[in-house]
Motif scaffolding. Structure first.
Motif, PDB file in Angstrom:
ATOM      1  N   ALA A 141      32.226  96.454  76.481  1.00 18.74           N
ATOM      2  CA  ALA A 141      33.132  96.880  77.553  1.00 18.74           C
ATOM      3  C   ALA A 141      34.012  98.042  77.103  1.00 18.74           C
ATOM      4  O   ALA A 141      34.236  98.993  77.868  1.00 18.74           O
ATOM      5  N   VAL A 142      34.509  98.000  75.889  1.00 16.58           N
ATOM      6  CA  VAL A 142      35.341  99.094  75.368  1.00 16.58           C
ATOM      7  C   VAL A 142      34.510 100.376  75.274  1.00 16.58           C
ATOM      8  O   VAL A 142      34.964 101.463  75.671  1.00 16.58           O
ATOM      9  N   ASN A 143      33.291 100.257  74.774  1.00 11.33           N
ATOM     10  CA  ASN A 143      32.425 101.431  74.699  1.00 11.33           C
ATOM     11  C   ASN A 143      32.107 101.969  76.093  1.00 11.33           C
ATOM     12  O   ASN A 143      32.087 103.183  76.310  1.00 11.33           O
ATOM     13  N   PHE A 144      31.867 101.067  77.051  1.00 13.81           N
ATOM     14  CA  PHE A 144      31.580 101.507  78.419  1.00 13.81           C
ATOM     15  C   PHE A 144      32.789 102.213  79.022  1.00 13.81           C
ATOM     16  O   PHE A 144      32.655 103.225  79.721  1.00 13.81           O
ATOM     17  N   GLN A 145      33.979 101.713  78.741  1.00 16.37           N
ATOM     18  CA  GLN A 145      35.200 102.344  79.239  1.00 16.37           C
ATOM     19  C   GLN A 145      35.300 103.782  78.718  1.00 16.37           C
ATOM     20  O   GLN A 145      35.645 104.698  79.470  1.00 16.37           O
ATOM     21  N   THR A 146      34.983 103.983  77.463  1.00 18.86           N
ATOM     22  CA  THR A 146      35.018 105.320  76.866  1.00 18.86           C
ATOM     23  C   THR A 146      33.993 106.234  77.536  1.00 18.86           C
ATOM     24  O   THR A 146      34.299 107.385  77.877  1.00 18.86           O
TER      25      THR A 146
ATOM     26  N   SER B 224      27.231  99.918  70.685  1.00 19.24           N
ATOM     27  CA  SER B 224      27.672  98.654  70.088  1.00 19.24           C
ATOM     28  C   SER B 224      26.684  98.173  69.033  1.00 19.24           C
ATOM     29  O   SER B 224      27.080  97.734  67.946  1.00 19.24           O
ATOM     30  N   ARG B 225      25.406  98.248  69.339  1.00 16.96           N
ATOM     31  CA  ARG B 225      24.376  97.811  68.387  1.00 16.96           C
ATOM     32  C   ARG B 225      24.362  98.704  67.150  1.00 16.96           C
ATOM     33  O   ARG B 225      24.236  98.223  66.025  1.00 16.96           O
ATOM     34  N   LYS B 226      24.507 100.011  67.363  1.00 18.71           N
ATOM     35  CA  LYS B 226      24.549 100.937  66.222  1.00 18.71           C
ATOM     36  C   LYS B 226      25.762 100.636  65.345  1.00 18.71           C
ATOM     37  O   LYS B 226      25.680 100.718  64.127  1.00 18.71           O
ATOM     38  N   GLY B 227      26.872 100.284  65.990  1.00 21.41           N
ATOM     39  CA  GLY B 227      28.070  99.945  65.216  1.00 21.41           C
ATOM     40  C   GLY B 227      27.834  98.762  64.293  1.00 21.41           C
ATOM     41  O   GLY B 227      28.277  98.759  63.141  1.00 21.41           O
ATOM     42  N   VAL B 228      27.121  97.759  64.794  1.00 22.63           N
ATOM     43  CA  VAL B 228      26.792  96.595  63.961  1.00 22.63           C
ATOM     44  C   VAL B 228      25.901  97.020  62.801  1.00 22.63           C
ATOM     45  O   VAL B 228      26.105  96.618  61.663  1.00 22.63           O
TER      46      VAL B 228
ATOM     47  N   PRO C 192      24.177  97.223  57.194  1.00 23.22           N
ATOM     48  CA  PRO C 192      22.904  97.937  57.213  1.00 23.22           C
ATOM     49  C   PRO C 192      21.700  97.133  56.726  1.00 23.22           C
ATOM     50  O   PRO C 192      20.565  97.572  56.915  1.00 23.22           O
ATOM     51  N   ASP C 193      21.914  95.972  56.148  1.00 25.85           N
ATOM     52  CA  ASP C 193      20.802  95.168  55.623  1.00 25.85           C
ATOM     53  C   ASP C 193      20.182  94.340  56.750  1.00 25.85           C
ATOM     54  O   ASP C 193      20.782  93.384  57.235  1.00 25.85           O
ATOM     55  N   PRO C 194      18.953  94.674  57.173  1.00 22.64           N
ATOM     56  CA  PRO C 194      18.335  93.945  58.288  1.00 22.64           C
ATOM     57  C   PRO C 194      18.097  92.467  57.994  1.00 22.64           C
ATOM     58  O   PRO C 194      18.144  91.635  58.907  1.00 22.64           O
ATOM     59  N   GLU C 195      17.903  92.121  56.748  1.00 20.59           N
ATOM     60  CA  GLU C 195      17.706  90.710  56.403  1.00 20.59           C
ATOM     61  C   GLU C 195      18.987  89.906  56.611  1.00 20.59           C
ATOM     62  O   GLU C 195      18.939  88.770  57.070  1.00 20.59           O
TER      63      GLU C 195
END
Length: 75
Positions: A61-66, A25-29, A34-37
C-alpha cells in the motif's frame, strides 16, 4: 554493472501501478534477504501468519501510494 529494472514509476493505469507496487515490495524483500534458500525456508512461517500478511499488504500500500502520487493519481 547492475541491471536497471526500474526505469520509471509512471504507469498507464492504476492496475499497472498496483502491479508495480507489488514488484517493488518483492524486490525490497530480495534486496533485504538475497539468499533464495533462506527465503524458501522462511516462507511457510509468514505465509500463514496474519500479522506478517498484514505487514506485507501495508508495504504494498505504501509503494502504491508513492506510485499513485508519481502518476498524479491518473487524472
Amino acid at each position: 554493472m547492475e541491471d536497471i529494472w526500474l526505469k520509471s514509476l509512471i504507469t498507464e493505469t492504476p492496475q499497472q501501478g498496483f502491479e508495480l507496487a507489488i514488484t517493488l515490495s518483492r524486490k525490497g524483500v530480495r534486496y533485504t534477504q538475497p539468499d533464495p534458500e533462506v527465503l524458501k525456508k522462511l516462507r511457510p512461517e509468514y505465509a500463514s501468519d496474519p500479522s506478517a500478511l498484514t505487514a506485507a499488504s501495508h508495504v504494498i500500500a505504501v509503494n502504491f501510494q508513492t506510485i499513485a502520487a508519481a502518476n498524479n493519481y491518473w487524472k
